[in-house]
Design a protein around this motif. Structure first.
Motif, PDB file in Angstrom:
ATOM      1  N   ALA A   1       0.822  -1.216   0.000  1.00 32.20           N
ATOM      2  CA  ALA A   1       0.000   0.000   0.000  1.00 32.20           C
ATOM      3  C   ALA A   1       0.853   1.261   0.000  1.00 32.20           C
ATOM      4  CB  ALA A   1      -0.931   0.002   1.217  1.00 32.20           C
ATOM      5  N   ALA A   2       2.142   1.122   0.348  1.00 29.21           N
ATOM      6  CA  ALA A   2       3.021   2.286   0.445  1.00 29.21           C
ATOM      7  C   ALA A   2       3.579   2.667  -0.925  1.00 29.21           C
ATOM      8  CB  ALA A   2       4.166   1.991   1.409  1.00 29.21           C
ATOM      9  N   PRO A   3       3.783   3.972  -1.170  1.00 27.07           N
ATOM     10  CA  PRO A   3       4.341   4.404  -2.462  1.00 27.07           C
ATOM     11  C   PRO A   3       5.841   4.190  -2.590  1.00 27.07           C
ATOM     12  CG  PRO A   3       3.951   6.303  -1.056  1.00 27.07           C
ATOM     13  CD  PRO A   3       3.418   5.112  -0.310  1.00 27.07           C
TER      14      PRO A   3
ATOM     15  N   VAL B   1      10.756  -2.574   0.016  1.00 25.14           N
ATOM     16  CA  VAL B   1      10.118  -1.750  -1.012  1.00 25.14           C
ATOM     17  C   VAL B   1       9.477  -2.668  -2.040  1.00 25.14           C
ATOM     18  CG1 VAL B   1      12.171  -1.608  -2.493  1.00 25.14           C
ATOM     19  CG2 VAL B   1      10.439   0.209  -2.592  1.00 25.14           C
ATOM     20  N   ALA B   2       8.348  -2.245  -2.562  1.00 29.75           N
ATOM     21  CA  ALA B   2       7.664  -3.026  -3.604  1.00 29.75           C
ATOM     22  C   ALA B   2       8.356  -2.830  -4.945  1.00 29.75           C
ATOM     23  CB  ALA B   2       6.202  -2.613  -3.705  1.00 29.75           C
ATOM     24  N   ILE B   3       8.351  -3.875  -5.773  1.00 31.35           N
ATOM     25  CA  ILE B   3       8.859  -3.790  -7.146  1.00 31.35           C
ATOM     26  C   ILE B   3       7.654  -3.601  -8.049  1.00 31.35           C
ATOM     27  CG2 ILE B   3      10.119  -4.988  -8.973  1.00 31.35           C
ATOM     28  CD1 ILE B   3      11.411  -6.701  -6.781  1.00 31.35           C
ATOM     29  N   ARG B   4       7.621  -2.467  -8.764  1.00 30.78           N
ATOM     30  CA  ARG B   4       6.455  -2.156  -9.590  1.00 30.78           C
ATOM     31  C   ARG B   4       6.890  -1.778 -10.995  1.00 30.78           C
ATOM     32  NH1 ARG B   4       4.805   0.599  -4.664  1.00 30.78           N
ATOM     33  NH2 ARG B   4       3.035  -0.485  -3.703  1.00 30.78           N
ATOM     34  N   ALA B   5       5.968  -2.022 -11.936  1.00 34.74           N
ATOM     35  CA  ALA B   5       6.184  -1.602 -13.325  1.00 34.74           C
ATOM     36  C   ALA B   5       4.821  -1.305 -13.941  1.00 34.74           C
ATOM     37  CB  ALA B   5       6.897  -2.690 -14.120  1.00 34.74           C
ATOM     38  N   GLY B   6       4.618  -0.048 -14.332  1.00 35.59           N
ATOM     39  CA  GLY B   6       3.356   0.317 -14.970  1.00 35.59           C
ATOM     40  C   GLY B   6       2.141   0.067 -14.108  1.00 35.59           C
ATOM     41  N   GLY B   7       2.281   0.231 -12.799  1.00 33.77           N
ATOM     42  CA  GLY B   7       1.158   0.010 -11.908  1.00 33.77           C
ATOM     43  C   GLY B   7       0.994  -1.430 -11.455  1.00 33.77           C
ATOM     44  N   GLU B   8       1.754  -2.349 -12.033  1.00 39.80           N
ATOM     45  CA  GLU B   8       1.670  -3.756 -11.648  1.00 39.80           C
ATOM     46  C   GLU B   8       2.722  -4.059 -10.596  1.00 39.80           C
ATOM     47  OE1 GLU B   8       2.218  -8.249 -13.560  1.00 39.80           O
ATOM     48  OE2 GLU B   8       2.458  -6.461 -14.816  1.00 39.80           O
TER      49      GLU B   8
ATOM     50  N   THR C   1      15.341   1.949  -3.459  1.00 41.25           N
ATOM     51  CA  THR C   1      14.422   2.333  -4.539  1.00 41.25           C
ATOM     52  C   THR C   1      15.068   2.091  -5.903  1.00 41.25           C
ATOM     53  OG1 THR C   1      13.363   4.000  -3.140  1.00 41.25           O
ATOM     54  CG2 THR C   1      13.085   4.235  -5.522  1.00 41.25           C
ATOM     55  N   ARG C   2      16.355   2.451  -6.030  1.00 34.96           N
ATOM     56  CA  ARG C   2      17.056   2.209  -7.295  1.00 34.96           C
ATOM     57  C   ARG C   2      17.157   0.704  -7.555  1.00 34.96           C
ATOM     58  NH1 ARG C   2      20.451   6.286  -5.206  1.00 34.96           N
ATOM     59  NH2 ARG C   2      22.028   4.733  -4.652  1.00 34.96           N
ATOM     60  N   GLY C   3      17.415  -0.063  -6.496  1.00 34.92           N
ATOM     61  CA  GLY C   3      17.482  -1.514  -6.662  1.00 34.92           C
ATOM     62  C   GLY C   3      16.164  -2.095  -7.117  1.00 34.92           C
ATOM     63  N   ALA C   4      15.053  -1.583  -6.571  1.00 30.84           N
ATOM     64  CA  ALA C   4      13.734  -2.075  -6.977  1.00 30.84           C
ATOM     65  C   ALA C   4      13.450  -1.744  -8.433  1.00 30.84           C
ATOM     66  CB  ALA C   4      12.661  -1.483  -6.072  1.00 30.84           C
ATOM     67  N   SER C   5      13.904  -0.569  -8.864  1.00 32.80           N
ATOM     68  CA  SER C   5      13.714  -0.194 -10.267  1.00 32.80           C
ATOM     69  C   SER C   5      14.468  -1.142 -11.192  1.00 32.80           C
ATOM     70  CB  SER C   5      14.185   1.248 -10.482  1.00 32.80           C
ATOM     71  OG  SER C   5      14.069   1.622 -11.854  1.00 32.80           O
ATOM     72  N   THR C   6      15.699  -1.460 -10.821  1.00 28.82           N
ATOM     73  CA  THR C   6      16.486  -2.408 -11.614  1.00 28.82           C
ATOM     74  C   THR C   6      15.844  -3.796 -11.578  1.00 28.82           C
ATOM     75  OG1 THR C   6      18.516  -1.188 -11.133  1.00 28.82           O
ATOM     76  CG2 THR C   6      18.753  -3.446 -11.925  1.00 28.82           C
ATOM     77  N   ALA C   7      15.353  -4.199 -10.407  1.00 29.77           N
ATOM     78  CA  ALA C   7      14.692  -5.503 -10.285  1.00 29.77           C
ATOM     79  C   ALA C   7      13.472  -5.587 -11.192  1.00 29.77           C
ATOM     80  CB  ALA C   7      14.296  -5.760  -8.833  1.00 29.77           C
ATOM     81  N   ALA C   8      12.735  -4.481 -11.299  1.00 28.90           N
ATOM     82  CA  ALA C   8      11.559  -4.470 -12.178  1.00 28.90           C
ATOM     83  C   ALA C   8      11.964  -4.740 -13.627  1.00 28.90           C
ATOM     84  CB  ALA C   8      10.839  -3.132 -12.065  1.00 28.90           C
ATOM     85  N   LEU C   9      13.056  -4.112 -14.058  1.00 33.70           N
ATOM     86  CA  LEU C   9      13.535  -4.343 -15.426  1.00 33.70           C
ATOM     87  C   LEU C   9      13.939  -5.804 -15.621  1.00 33.70           C
ATOM     88  CD1 LEU C   9      15.704  -1.134 -16.002  1.00 33.70           C
ATOM     89  CD2 LEU C   9      13.436  -1.619 -16.939  1.00 33.70           C
ATOM     90  N   LEU C  10      14.640  -6.357 -14.625  1.00 28.33           N
ATOM     91  CA  LEU C  10      15.079  -7.740 -14.730  1.00 28.33           C
ATOM     92  C   LEU C  10      13.897  -8.702 -14.765  1.00 28.33           C
ATOM     93  CD1 LEU C  10      18.099  -7.748 -12.267  1.00 28.33           C
ATOM     94  CD2 LEU C  10      18.201  -8.021 -14.739  1.00 28.33           C
ATOM     95  N   LEU C  11      12.893  -8.454 -13.929  1.00 29.07           N
ATOM     96  CA  LEU C  11      11.732  -9.337 -13.889  1.00 29.07           C
ATOM     97  C   LEU C  11      10.923  -9.244 -15.174  1.00 29.07           C
ATOM     98  CD1 LEU C  11      10.559  -8.902 -10.180  1.00 29.07           C
ATOM     99  CD2 LEU C  11      11.769 -10.825 -11.205  1.00 29.07           C
ATOM    100  N   LEU C  12      10.805  -8.022 -15.710  1.00 31.26           N
ATOM    101  CA  LEU C  12      10.091  -7.872 -16.984  1.00 31.26           C
ATOM    102  C   LEU C  12      10.852  -8.556 -18.113  1.00 31.26           C
ATOM    103  CD1 LEU C  12       8.877  -4.164 -16.764  1.00 31.26           C
ATOM    104  CD2 LEU C  12       7.459  -6.224 -16.621  1.00 31.26           C
TER     105      LEU C  12
END
Length: 538
Positions: free
Chosen positions: A198-200, A217-224, A246-257
């Motif tokens: 629920a946290a941003p 921190v949540a890993i998000r991409a495009g609201g998912e 936060t930077r790590g989560a952003s990188t994780a999102a790219l890797l997961l996608l």
């Protein structure tokens, strides 16, 4: 095929999950895959660079297994901590094999998944202090930047990767989660995930019981929401930890996608390859390499289909869900999957190592393999019925010697589905061979005008016109081996009634029941073309 060195494997997983007991060829030895092996199973004949998980192996098994593993070109053996006795180490050294030990609390299937994932992973270049290669490298980069042991999870709280930075504290809850590759379920954990998702941005979570506090921190991409990154807070988390996380989560999102896209492409290619194998147009050697099967590996096709009562509008989506379920079970059982949905049926390619052998031991192994395949299919049918709320049935084709003969096994599986009775969910072609043969005979006879002519038509016509029951009487008598008493029992009439009908059928329709050839042809035509079966009326 993916490969890495023993050193890369150790760097990725680290202790206590994995440690080296001996490595005669050094830590630069290449590892190509990981294999689960039960001592009761036939041993792989060729598996270059493989690591063998010695599931259920006893002390006396190690020497022969090490000999066979070396002959198959394997890289090493994997035992539990405590099983690496001096004799075991000596046997591995004598055959030039590495011997690795895993934590004694780890489940073998989790070890298999973890090693397979690590073997297939690759570290990538660094950018702004965060690795953009595989998830294990990213977990280490985040742990170094934030100052605490780190794990990366998917949206179902399954642990995808974890850090191995020396000196960082991991509490018992995190250790157990890593060993099981799944965060333990509890109301407290559920509440923490609710707060996190629920946290941003990053959130600091208080310690639970004897655990250490967490930064997540949540890993998000495009609201998912794709997953989450968690750091154990042991008092050494840096002042800029939240920005680094936060930077790590952003990188994780790219890797997961990227992993999702790669997985979807891989599944598409595998599905296309499976379609061509099933219709006999694929190159067997190339297909074996793509599917990770050794040349000459015996296989069989399993076909899964929804009950015919499913409506067309619901059937397509339900069939896709069935495909996902079969894929998941095949990946869990065999470490890979070769499944495809074709014309409403889900087909899976099942390896059958040891089947079709000429020795008694190989034949016994083949029988056990067939039983395991049937139990596997039964398990899928049961799970699918519960998950989809629709009855599912399965047919197993014959074991064939290699991928070149897959089309024949697929034809067998299709025929099994067609002949399954109303109370049958799963069957192998060997169990219903007679029914399959009669079905094929009916189709072949029906295509030839000369084979459809004969007395059987006159018998049915006479019954329709005069209300007699000659056809059923003849079938019951022939099914009973020309025994009048048994035929009468099938018909639920007196034996004299049965004799009377047979005598009048011969007189009125000029059937020579004393001629074995005429009896055979009449029985086949009534059974196949007429669709009659005496036992069904018992």
């Amino acid at each position: 095929m993916d490969a890495c060195t023993l050193q890369e494997l150790l760097d990725t997983l680290g202790e206590p999950m994995l440690r080296v007991l001996t490595a005669p060829a050094g830590l630069t030895a290449r590892v190509s895959e990981v294999l689960l092996h039960d001592a009761r199973d036939p041993f792989p004949r060729s598996a270059p660079g493989a690591l063998l998980l010695m599931v259920g192996a006893r002390a006396g098994d190690v020497g022969p297994l090490a000999h066979d593993a070396a002959a198959a070109g394997m890289a090493g053996l994997v035992v539990r901590d405590g099983d690496g006795q001096p004799d075991t180490v000596a046997a591995a050294k004598a055959h030039g094999l590495a011997l690795l030990a895993v934590d004694e609390d780890a489940a073998w299937h989790h070890v298999h998944l973890l090693l397979a994932s690590a073997i297939g992973s690759r570290p990538g270049p660094a950018s702004s202090g965060a690795a953009v290669g595989d998830l294990f490298a990213l977990a280490n980069a985040v742990a170094a930047a934030v100052g605490g042991a780190t794990v990366i999870e998917d949206a179902r709280q399954r642990i995808l990767a974890y850090s191995t930075v020396p000196g960082q504290v991991v509490d018992e809850a995190r250790r157990q989660g890593i060993l099981g590759r799944q965060v333990p379920s509890s109301p407290e954990n559920t509440e923490q995930y609710r707060v996190l998702f629920a946290a941003p941005g990053p959130v600091r979570l208080a310690a639970l019981d004897d655990e250490l506090p967490r930064l997540a921190v949540a890993i998000r991409a495009g609201g998912e929401t794709l997953g989450s990154v968690w750091v154990v807070g042991d008092g050494h988390i840096g002042p800029d930890a939240e920005d680094a996380l936060t930077r790590g989560a952003s990188t994780a999102a790219l890797l997961l996608l990227r992993a999702r896209a790669s997985e979807e492409l891989s599944r598409h290619l595998t599905s296309d390859l499976m379609r061509r194998l099933l219709d006999g147009t694929a190159d067997p050697a190339g297909a074996a390499h793509r599917l990770g099967l050794a040349a000459g590996t015996p296989v069989r096709v399993a076909a899964f289909a929804l009950d015919g009562t499913v409506s067309a509008s619901d059937g397509e989506q339900t069939a896709l869900r069935l495909l996902d379920l079969v894929r998941l079970q095949c990946e869990a059982r065999y470490g890979r999957q070769a499944c495809v949905l074709v014309d409403g049926s889900v087909y899976a390619l099942l390896p059958a190592a040891g089947a079709g052998g000429s020795t008694r031991a190989e034949q016994r192994a083949s029988g056990r393999g067939g039983e395991r395949h049937e139990r596997f299919a039964e398990d899928i049918v049961r799970r699918a019925g519960q998950a989809l709320r629709v009855p599912v049935r399965a047919g197993l084709g014959d074991v064939v010697p290699d991928l070149a003969a897959v089309r024949g096994s697929r034809d067998d599986a299709d025929l099994v589905l067609r002949v399954l009775g109303p109370d049958e969910d799963v069957a192998a072609v060997t169990e219903v061979r007679a029914r399959v043969t009669l079905l094929r005979l009916r189709e072949l006879i029906g295509e030839q005008r000369g084979l459809t002519a004969g007395a059987w038509r006159e018998v049915l016509a006479h019954d329709a016109e005069h209300g007699t029951d000659y056809a059923r009487t003849l079938v019951c008598w022939l099914d009973a081996g020309c025994d009048v008493a048994r035929a009468a029992k099938l018909l639920a009439v007196h034996p004299n009634t049965c004799r009377y009908r047979l005598r009048h059928a011969q007189q009125h329709l000029r059937i020579d029941l004393d001629d074995p050839d005429e009896r055979l042809v009449l029985w086949l035509q009534l059974r196949t073309l007429g669709g009659l079966r005496g036992a069904d009326r018992a």
